[in-house]
Design a protein around this motif. Structure first.
Motif, PDB file in Angstrom:
ATOM      1  N   GLY A   1     -18.756 -21.966  21.117  1.00 21.37           N
ATOM      2  CA  GLY A   1     -19.477 -23.050  20.458  1.00 21.37           C
ATOM      3  C   GLY A   1     -19.164 -23.126  18.978  1.00 21.37           C
TER       4      GLY A   1
ATOM      5  N   CYS B   1     -21.634 -25.111  30.103  1.00 17.28           N
ATOM      6  CA  CYS B   1     -21.924 -23.679  30.028  1.00 17.28           C
ATOM      7  C   CYS B   1     -21.598 -23.071  31.382  1.00 17.28           C
TER       8      CYS B   1
ATOM      9  N   SER C   1     -23.868 -22.545  24.823  1.00 16.54           N
ATOM     10  CA  SER C   1     -22.727 -23.451  24.692  1.00 16.54           C
ATOM     11  C   SER C   1     -22.552 -23.935  23.260  1.00 16.54           C
TER      12      SER C   1
ATOM     13  N   ASN D   1     -25.510 -27.369  31.263  1.00 11.88           N
ATOM     14  CA  ASN D   1     -24.781 -27.970  30.151  1.00 11.88           C
ATOM     15  C   ASN D   1     -25.688 -28.138  28.941  1.00 11.88           C
TER      16      ASN D   1
END
Length: 298
Positions: free
Chosen positions: A186, A170, A180, A175
């Protein structure tokens, strides 16, 4: 009666509206966001767009919604993780001498929620969580009818909470964030088909399309469950470009919420789509200008 201008700065477009103090839309304009969307170029574009929207200077206050948090005074855009060069940008100070009108800033999702609370799906509701599903996953929180922004103005970034520490990267550095997994990027990991086309296929009963939206809803529901334990809102609003498929993914969201969240923390909860569409942000920005700023004397 004085008029107001609301500006909604996005990664691809800048949406503007000129409103009455009652929230009536009197004129509107959309222009492309400069690419790359550096602060100076965006400032120039906003000024030109305001002058085009209001050549007679009928509006005496301007509100601007921007990606990411602003400072508590509504003067500085602190950071925008999906726009280049946006770190502690004094956007209000730049705009005011060029527009010759007072300017206030706020997070774009905060503006959208204020718009929905004023004239949209959150009217009359005190405790609300908004999630915007688009280029990123933004969000905003109302507690007892007031925006919750924390002690330095940067609170209520629900898209940046952790969902899986081993998940995709991200831009925030966290992360595996909700963003994300549930942003447009995503979603593209779940399907190579454009979301609008996948929505049409799902509406026609296509099993593969329905399965993709169910997987998306499961991820969103997992992230939402953590937020519900903290906030226990009356209402969760879903906005942004991906919200157009909410009929296809909200059943899976509800399934996750009912499985993961104790009944006491979801009692009386409603989850529904925003009602003002892409106009909520500019309306809310205008509302904040009305609330925060005295009319200019020019």
């Amino acid at each position: 009666m004085n008029q107001l201008i609301g500006v909604d700065l996005g990664g691809s477009a800048i949406k503007l509206g000129r409103f009455s103090e009652a929230g009536d839309l009197l004129a509107e304009l959309q222009v492309p966001t400069p690419q790359p969307a550096m602060p100076g170029a965006v400032t120039t574009a906003i000024v030109a767009a305001v002058q085009q929207l209001d050549p007679e200077r009928l509006a005496d206050r301007v509100g601007v919604g921007h990606p990411g948090p602003s400072d508590q005074a509504g003067r500085v855009a602190r950071i925008a993780i999906n726009l280049p060069g946006w770190l502690d940008v004094p956007l209000a100070n730049w705009l005011e001498p060029l527009l010759e009108r007072p300017v206030t800033l706020a997070n774009d999702a905060n503006c959208a929620l204020i718009g929905e609370h004023w004239l949209g799906a959150a009217r009359g509701v005190g405790d609300v969580l908004l999630l915007t599903l688009g280029t990123g996953v933004g969000g905003a929180v109302l507690l007892d009818g007031q925006l919750f922004t924390g002690h330095r103005g940067a609170a209520a970034e629900p898209g940046l909470i952790g969902l899986d520490p081993a998940g995709p990267p991200c831009n925030s550095g966290n992360n595996g964030s909700l963003e994300s997994f549930c942003s447009r990027r995503g979603f593209d990991r779940l399907s190579s088909v454009d979301p609008a086309e996948l929505c049409r296929r799902a509406a026609g009963g296509d099993g593969e399309a329905l399965a993709v939206w169910r997987a998306y809803g499961q991820l969103l529901g997992q992230g939402l469950s953590s937020l519900l334990y903290v906030l226990t809102p009356e209402l969760v609003l879903i906005g942004g470009g991906l919200s157009g498929a909410s009929d296809h993914f909200l059943p899976a969201v509800w399934q996750e919420v009912e499985q993961r969240v104790q009944a006491a923390s979801r009692e009386g909860l409603t989850i529904r789509r925003c009602s003002l569409g892409n106009g909520a942000g500019r309306l809310g920005a205008a509302r904040l200008a009305l609330q925060r700023l005295a009319p200019s004397l020019g």
